[in-house]
Design a protein around this motif. Sequence first.
Motif, mmCIF file in Angstrom:
data_model
loop_
_atom_site.group_PDB
_atom_site.id
_atom_site.type_symbol
_atom_site.label_atom_id
_atom_site.label_comp_id
_atom_site.label_asym_id
_atom_site.label_seq_id
_atom_site.Cartn_x
_atom_site.Cartn_y
_atom_site.Cartn_z
ATOM 1 N N ASN A 1 0.805 -1.226 0.000
ATOM 2 C CA ASN A 1 0.000 0.000 0.000
ATOM 3 C C ASN A 1 0.836 1.273 0.000
ATOM 4 O OD1 ASN A 1 -2.541 -1.290 -0.008
ATOM 5 N ND2 ASN A 1 -2.302 -1.729 2.185
ATOM 6 N N LYS A 2 2.021 1.205 -0.553
ATOM 7 C CA LYS A 2 2.828 2.409 -0.696
ATOM 8 C C LYS A 2 3.726 2.273 -1.911
ATOM 9 C CE LYS A 2 6.562 0.853 2.348
ATOM 10 N NZ LYS A 2 7.368 1.175 3.555
ATOM 11 N N ALA A 3 4.152 3.414 -2.443
ATOM 12 C CA ALA A 3 5.018 3.437 -3.616
ATOM 13 C C ALA A 3 6.471 3.376 -3.170
ATOM 14 C CB ALA A 3 4.770 4.687 -4.438
ATOM 15 N N THR A 4 7.235 2.470 -3.794
ATOM 16 C CA THR A 4 8.638 2.305 -3.453
ATOM 17 C C THR A 4 9.482 2.568 -4.688
ATOM 18 O OG1 THR A 4 8.064 0.595 -1.852
ATOM 19 C CG2 THR A 4 10.379 0.713 -2.550
ATOM 20 N N ASP A 5 10.457 3.476 -4.535
ATOM 21 C CA ASP A 5 11.327 3.784 -5.663
ATOM 22 C C ASP A 5 12.391 2.704 -5.818
ATOM 23 O OD1 ASP A 5 9.893 6.129 -5.867
ATOM 24 O OD2 ASP A 5 11.312 7.261 -4.627
ATOM 25 N N ILE A 6 12.877 2.547 -7.036
ATOM 26 C CA ILE A 6 13.974 1.606 -7.288
ATOM 27 C C ILE A 6 15.215 2.077 -6.536
ATOM 28 C CG2 ILE A 6 15.520 0.680 -9.050
ATOM 29 C CD1 ILE A 6 12.941 -0.416 -9.690
ATOM 30 N N HIS A 7 15.846 1.183 -5.770
ATOM 31 C CA HIS A 7 17.050 1.546 -5.032
ATOM 32 C C HIS A 7 18.236 1.679 -5.975
ATOM 33 C CE1 HIS A 7 15.031 1.149 -1.228
ATOM 34 N NE2 HIS A 7 14.656 -0.097 -1.509
ATOM 35 N N GLU A 8 19.241 2.406 -5.538
ATOM 36 C CA GLU A 8 20.390 2.685 -6.381
ATOM 37 C C GLU A 8 21.130 1.417 -6.796
ATOM 38 O OE1 GLU A 8 21.364 5.469 -7.773
ATOM 39 O OE2 GLU A 8 19.577 6.432 -6.986
ATOM 40 N N ASP A 9 21.303 0.452 -5.858
ATOM 41 C CA ASP A 9 22.059 -0.751 -6.206
ATOM 42 C C ASP A 9 21.315 -1.578 -7.257
ATOM 43 O OD1 ASP A 9 20.029 -1.342 -4.467
ATOM 44 O OD2 ASP A 9 21.146 -2.873 -3.343
ATOM 45 N N LEU A 10 19.977 -1.667 -7.120
ATOM 46 C CA LEU A 10 19.197 -2.379 -8.119
ATOM 47 C C LEU A 10 19.206 -1.622 -9.442
ATOM 48 C CD1 LEU A 10 17.309 -4.625 -8.998
ATOM 49 C CD2 LEU A 10 15.394 -3.325 -8.042
ATOM 50 N N ALA A 11 19.094 -0.308 -9.357
ATOM 51 C CA ALA A 11 19.099 0.492 -10.578
ATOM 52 C C ALA A 11 20.405 0.321 -11.339
ATOM 53 C CB ALA A 11 18.894 1.972 -10.234
ATOM 54 N N GLN A 12 21.534 0.263 -10.611
ATOM 55 C CA GLN A 12 22.822 0.086 -11.276
ATOM 56 C C GLN A 12 22.901 -1.286 -11.949
ATOM 57 O OE1 GLN A 12 25.333 2.371 -11.745
ATOM 58 N NE2 GLN A 12 25.991 0.758 -13.155
ATOM 59 N N ALA A 13 22.428 -2.314 -11.235
ATOM 60 C CA ALA A 13 22.437 -3.651 -11.831
ATOM 61 C C ALA A 13 21.548 -3.694 -13.068
ATOM 62 C CB ALA A 13 21.972 -4.684 -10.809
ATOM 63 N N ILE A 14 20.395 -3.031 -12.985
ATOM 64 C CA ILE A 14 19.477 -2.983 -14.109
ATOM 65 C C ILE A 14 20.092 -2.233 -15.275
ATOM 66 C CG2 ILE A 14 17.276 -2.024 -14.890
ATOM 67 C CD1 ILE A 14 16.231 -2.648 -12.042
ATOM 68 N N ASP A 15 20.764 -1.117 -14.987
ATOM 69 C CA ASP A 15 21.410 -0.345 -16.039
ATOM 70 C C ASP A 15 22.474 -1.168 -16.744
ATOM 71 O OD1 ASP A 15 19.820 1.821 -15.634
ATOM 72 O OD2 ASP A 15 21.322 3.039 -14.612
ATOM 73 N N ASP A 16 23.236 -1.963 -15.985
ATOM 74 C CA ASP A 16 24.264 -2.810 -16.591
ATOM 75 C C ASP A 16 23.625 -3.820 -17.545
ATOM 76 O OD1 ASP A 16 26.196 -1.490 -15.203
ATOM 77 O OD2 ASP A 16 26.332 -2.988 -13.583
ATOM 78 N N ARG A 17 22.527 -4.443 -17.087
ATOM 79 C CA ARG A 17 21.825 -5.414 -17.941
ATOM 80 C C ARG A 17 21.204 -4.717 -19.144
ATOM 81 N NH1 ARG A 17 16.941 -9.577 -16.195
ATOM 82 N NH2 ARG A 17 15.941 -9.669 -18.223
ATOM 83 N N ALA A 18 20.629 -3.550 -18.923
ATOM 84 C CA ALA A 18 20.003 -2.805 -20.017
ATOM 85 C C ALA A 18 21.040 -2.393 -21.048
ATOM 86 C CB ALA A 18 19.277 -1.568 -19.470
ATOM 87 N N ASP A 19 22.228 -2.009 -20.592
ATOM 88 C CA ASP A 19 23.293 -1.660 -21.532
ATOM 89 C C ASP A 19 23.575 -2.820 -22.475
ATOM 90 O OD1 ASP A 19 23.797 0.959 -20.828
ATOM 91 O OD2 ASP A 19 25.176 0.410 -19.213
#
Length: 413
Positions: free
Chosen positions: A377-395
Motif C-alpha cells: 500500500n505504498k510506492a517504493t522507488d527503485i534503489h540505487e544498487d538495483l538500478a545500477q544492476a538494471i542499467d548494466d543489464r540494459a546496456d
Amino acid sequence: MDLKTAFLLWTTQAGTLALLLVAVWLHDRSKYFYLNFGVGFAAHGIGFGLVALRGQIPDLVSIQLANSLSLAAFAFWGTALAQLDRKRIRPLSFLPLALWLTGNLLPFIRDDLSNRAALFNVAAAVGFGLLALMVLKNGESSRQLRWALAGIWTIQSSTSLLLGVSVIMADPLTFTQVHYNTSAGVVNVICFVAAIAVLTKMFMEMSEEHLRTLVRTDPLTGALNRRGFIDAFRAIRSKAPSPLTAVAIFDLDHFKRINDTFGHDTGDDVLVAFADLCLKLLPKDGVFGRTGGEEFAVALPIERVKDAALYAEAIRHSLATQPVNTRSRTVSVTVSIGIAAVATENAGLDKLLSDADRALYRAKERGRNCTTIWNDNKATDIHEDLAQAIDDRADRQVAVLRRLSVAGGEKHA
C-alpha cells in the motif's frame, strides 16, 4: 470418354474457378495467395484446353507450351500455399515443370507420344505429392483440414501415376487413340470439388482468425488493445507458471508536447518504435498491450518483484539512451513506469492496474523517467544498487538491439 472432351470440361471448370479467385483477390489485394491460386488454375485449364486442340493448332503450342502451362500451375499453387502460411516460397514447387522440360530434351521422350504422356503424368504426380507435403507443414489453419487436403492431393498423385502407367501399356500411336479412363476422370472430378471445398473452409477460418486479431489488436502499433490485453492476462493467470504476477504501466513522458511540436505522424512513429522495443525485450510468457493514447501495459508471470523491475528498467534505460528515429527526425523520448505485483492465485487485473497506476503517479511526481513499485500500500522507488544492476543489464540489451538493427539494415541494403 474421349480425351478431348475430358480436357475441355476441365478447362471450363478451372477457368471458372480462376475467375472467382482473381475476383476475390481484386477485392483485397493484400492476399496474394488468392491471385496465385487463381493464376494456377488458369494456367492448368489453359494448358489442358490447348492440348484438346491438338491437330487444330501447331504441335509446339498444343504439346510443349500446353503441358508446360499445366505443370507451371504447381509452381503457382505452391507459392500460394507458402503465402497462405506466411512462409518463404519453396523452389520445389517448380519441380514438375522442370521434370517436363528436362525430359523433353531426350528424343525418345520428345518424339514418342506414350512416353511424353507418361512423363506428364509422372510430373503431375510429383506436383500433387509435393502439395500434399507442403500443406502439412507449419500451417495456421485447422490440422484436420490440412490432413484432408493432403489426402485429396495424395489420391490425385496416385491417379496421375496410374494414368501414366496405363498410357505406357496402351502405347497409342496418335493423339486420337488416347482414351481418358472414365474411373480416373470421376476420381479427379471428386477430388477437384473436395479440394475446393477444403480450401474454401481454410480461407474462411483464416478470415475469421484475422477478424479476431483485428478486434484484439491495436492497428497502429500491432500490440494488443485493451480488450486483447484483458483476454491475454486471463490466459497467463490460468496457466499459473509462476508464484507472482506483475503488471507494469508505461506512460511516455510529455507525449502531447511531441505531437504539438513535431506533428502526429512523428508521434505515431514514436508509439510504434516504443511498442517494438517493448515487444523485442518481452519475456516469452509476458503479454504487452496499448491501453491508452500514450499508455502501454505489460503483464508478467514472475518469481520475484525484482524480475518485473529488471524488465521495466531495461525498457526505460534503452529508451532514454537511444533516441527514436522517425520518418522525419530523431526524437529523444523518456518513459515513466509503475509496477504492481501479487500472488498469482489472487491476481485480479483491475486491482493490479489500479496499484500500478498509483505507482506510476509517484514516478511522475519524482520528475518522470523513472520506475516505481507499489508494495504494501505504498510506492517504493527503485534503489540505487538495483538500478545500477538494471542499467548494466540494459546496456547489454541495448547493445544487442543495436547489433540487430545494424544487421537488419545490412540485410536490406
